[in-house]
Design an enzyme around this catalytic site. Sequence first.
Site, PDB file in Angstrom:
ATOM      1  N   ARG A 100      36.008  25.530  41.132  1.00 43.36           N
ATOM      2  CA  ARG A 100      37.405  25.752  40.742  1.00 43.36           C
ATOM      3  C   ARG A 100      37.923  27.037  41.385  1.00 43.36           C
ATOM      4  NH1 ARG A 100      38.698  22.233  36.736  1.00 43.36           N
ATOM      5  NH2 ARG A 100      36.905  21.421  35.624  1.00 43.36           N
ATOM      6  N   GLU A 160      28.412  47.954  42.163  1.00 40.90           N
ATOM      7  CA  GLU A 160      29.205  46.867  41.576  1.00 40.90           C
ATOM      8  C   GLU A 160      29.941  46.130  42.695  1.00 40.90           C
ATOM      9  OE1 GLU A 160      31.492  47.593  37.846  1.00 40.90           O
ATOM     10  OE2 GLU A 160      33.198  46.934  39.065  1.00 40.90           O
ATOM     11  N   ASN A 174      27.560  41.965  39.851  1.00 39.51           N
ATOM     12  CA  ASN A 174      28.933  41.500  39.669  1.00 39.51           C
ATOM     13  C   ASN A 174      29.030  41.089  38.203  1.00 39.51           C
ATOM     14  OD1 ASN A 174      31.391  40.270  39.481  1.00 39.51           O
ATOM     15  ND2 ASN A 174      31.178  39.071  41.372  1.00 39.51           N
ATOM     16  N   ARG A 187      44.960  42.336  41.449  1.00 39.58           N
ATOM     17  CA  ARG A 187      45.166  41.263  40.467  1.00 39.58           C
ATOM     18  C   ARG A 187      45.800  41.832  39.184  1.00 39.58           C
ATOM     19  NH1 ARG A 187      39.910  37.623  40.257  1.00 39.58           N
ATOM     20  NH2 ARG A 187      41.390  36.308  39.122  1.00 39.58           N
ATOM     21  N   ALA A 211      33.818  38.909  34.268  1.00 45.53           N
ATOM     22  CA  ALA A 211      34.803  39.333  33.250  1.00 45.53           C
ATOM     23  C   ALA A 211      34.306  40.492  32.403  1.00 45.53           C
ATOM     24  CB  ALA A 211      35.164  38.148  32.364  1.00 45.53           C
ATOM     25  N   TYR A 234      38.367  32.498  44.868  1.00 45.88           N
ATOM     26  CA  TYR A 234      36.933  32.783  45.048  1.00 45.88           C
ATOM     27  C   TYR A 234      36.293  32.052  46.231  1.00 45.88           C
ATOM     28  CZ  TYR A 234      37.617  34.714  40.389  1.00 45.88           C
ATOM     29  OH  TYR A 234      38.081  35.436  39.327  1.00 45.88           O
ATOM     30  N   PRO A 247      29.346  36.061  33.949  1.00 47.30           N
ATOM     31  CA  PRO A 247      29.858  34.790  33.455  1.00 47.30           C
ATOM     32  C   PRO A 247      30.784  34.047  34.415  1.00 47.30           C
ATOM     33  CG  PRO A 247      30.812  36.636  32.246  1.00 47.30           C
ATOM     34  CD  PRO A 247      29.685  37.182  33.069  1.00 47.30           C
ATOM     35  N   ASN A 248      30.558  32.762  34.477  1.00 44.60           N
ATOM     36  CA  ASN A 248      31.379  31.789  35.214  1.00 44.60           C
ATOM     37  C   ASN A 248      31.175  31.812  36.727  1.00 44.60           C
ATOM     38  OD1 ASN A 248      32.745  30.639  32.893  1.00 44.60           O
ATOM     39  ND2 ASN A 248      33.809  32.595  32.733  1.00 44.60           N
ATOM     40  N   HIS A 282      32.654  42.807  43.630  1.00 38.73           N
ATOM     41  CA  HIS A 282      33.590  41.754  43.222  1.00 38.73           C
ATOM     42  C   HIS A 282      34.011  40.964  44.441  1.00 38.73           C
ATOM     43  CE1 HIS A 282      33.842  43.223  39.194  1.00 38.73           C
ATOM     44  NE2 HIS A 282      33.914  44.452  39.685  1.00 38.73           N
TER      45      HIS A 282
HETATM   46  O1  CA2 Z   1      36.168  38.961  41.868  1.00 36.13           O
HETATM   47  C1  CA2 Z   1      35.142  38.920  41.194  1.00 36.13           C
HETATM   48  O2  CA2 Z   1      34.018  38.804  41.686  1.00 36.13           O
HETATM   49  C2  CA2 Z   1      35.257  38.940  39.666  1.00 36.13           C
HETATM   50  O3  CA2 Z   1      34.155  39.677  39.165  1.00 36.13           O
HETATM   51  C3  CA2 Z   1      35.175  37.488  39.216  1.00 36.13           C
HETATM   52  C4  CA2 Z   1      35.374  37.315  37.713  1.00 36.13           C
HETATM   53  C5  CA2 Z   1      36.621  38.030  37.234  1.00 36.13           C
HETATM   54  O4  CA2 Z   1      36.707  37.970  35.815  1.00 36.13           O
HETATM   55  C6  CA2 Z   1      36.657  39.483  37.663  1.00 36.13           C
HETATM   56  O5  CA2 Z   1      37.868  40.056  37.241  1.00 36.13           O
HETATM   57  C7  CA2 Z   1      36.524  39.603  39.173  1.00 36.13           C
HETATM   58  C8  CA2 Z   1      35.495  35.836  37.361  1.00 36.13           C
HETATM   59  C9  CA2 Z   1      34.354  35.012  37.802  1.00 36.13           C
HETATM   60  C10 CA2 Z   1      34.696  33.584  37.534  1.00 36.13           C
HETATM   61  O6  CA2 Z   1      34.323  32.844  38.647  1.00 36.13           O
HETATM   62  C11 CA2 Z   1      34.822  31.597  38.784  1.00 36.13           C
HETATM   63  C12 CA2 Z   1      34.461  30.946  39.922  1.00 36.13           C
HETATM   64  C13 CA2 Z   1      34.943  29.692  40.140  1.00 36.13           C
HETATM   65  C14 CA2 Z   1      35.773  29.076  39.209  1.00 36.13           C
HETATM   66  C15 CA2 Z   1      36.112  29.737  38.071  1.00 36.13           C
HETATM   67  C16 CA2 Z   1      35.636  31.016  37.845  1.00 36.13           C
END
Ligand code: CA2
Length: 147
Positions: free
Chosen positions: A17, A97, A73, A106, A76, A22, A9-10, A99
Amino acid sequence: MKLFVLNGPNLNLLGIREPDIYGRQTFADLEAFIREVCARENIEVECFQSNHEGVLVDVIQSALGKADGIVINPAAYTHTSVAILDALKAVALPAVEVHLSDINERETFRHISYPAMACIAQIKGKGFAGYEEAILLLKEYVQGHRA
Ligand code: CA2
């Protein structure tokens, strides 16, 4: 050899953002990078992204008999999803996996990963390069475990 690469997700919002966490590259850039690495390594690849836990479970289940390994990946869902852990255990394919960020640097709620318990490795904090490392690791693992 064929891999499934799953993003949760996301991650489709990459580059739009939170560039401080990221990066500035987009999700399309990430998928293009994954396809380039796989083409160079002679690996067939199918990429999936979903914002829905059940869809990710369905894709993991569908990998059985189609893929030799999974890069995931779970975003969340990493920190909550016993369903994704169980799906990875059920198909028993080698999985890595990934990230983008270093989840251990974090918030404490990001330190736990359920899917990692069914993975041969977890790669974190290396951005896009983490996906390349995961693909290479799976290639070596699959080749080393061929009958
Ligand atoms: O660091 C990673 O790849 C995560 O899997 C990214 C997840 C986060 O919940 C994990 O703890 C670590 C979040 C992905 C959301 O990605 C976004 C990208 C751009 C803007 C907003 C969110």
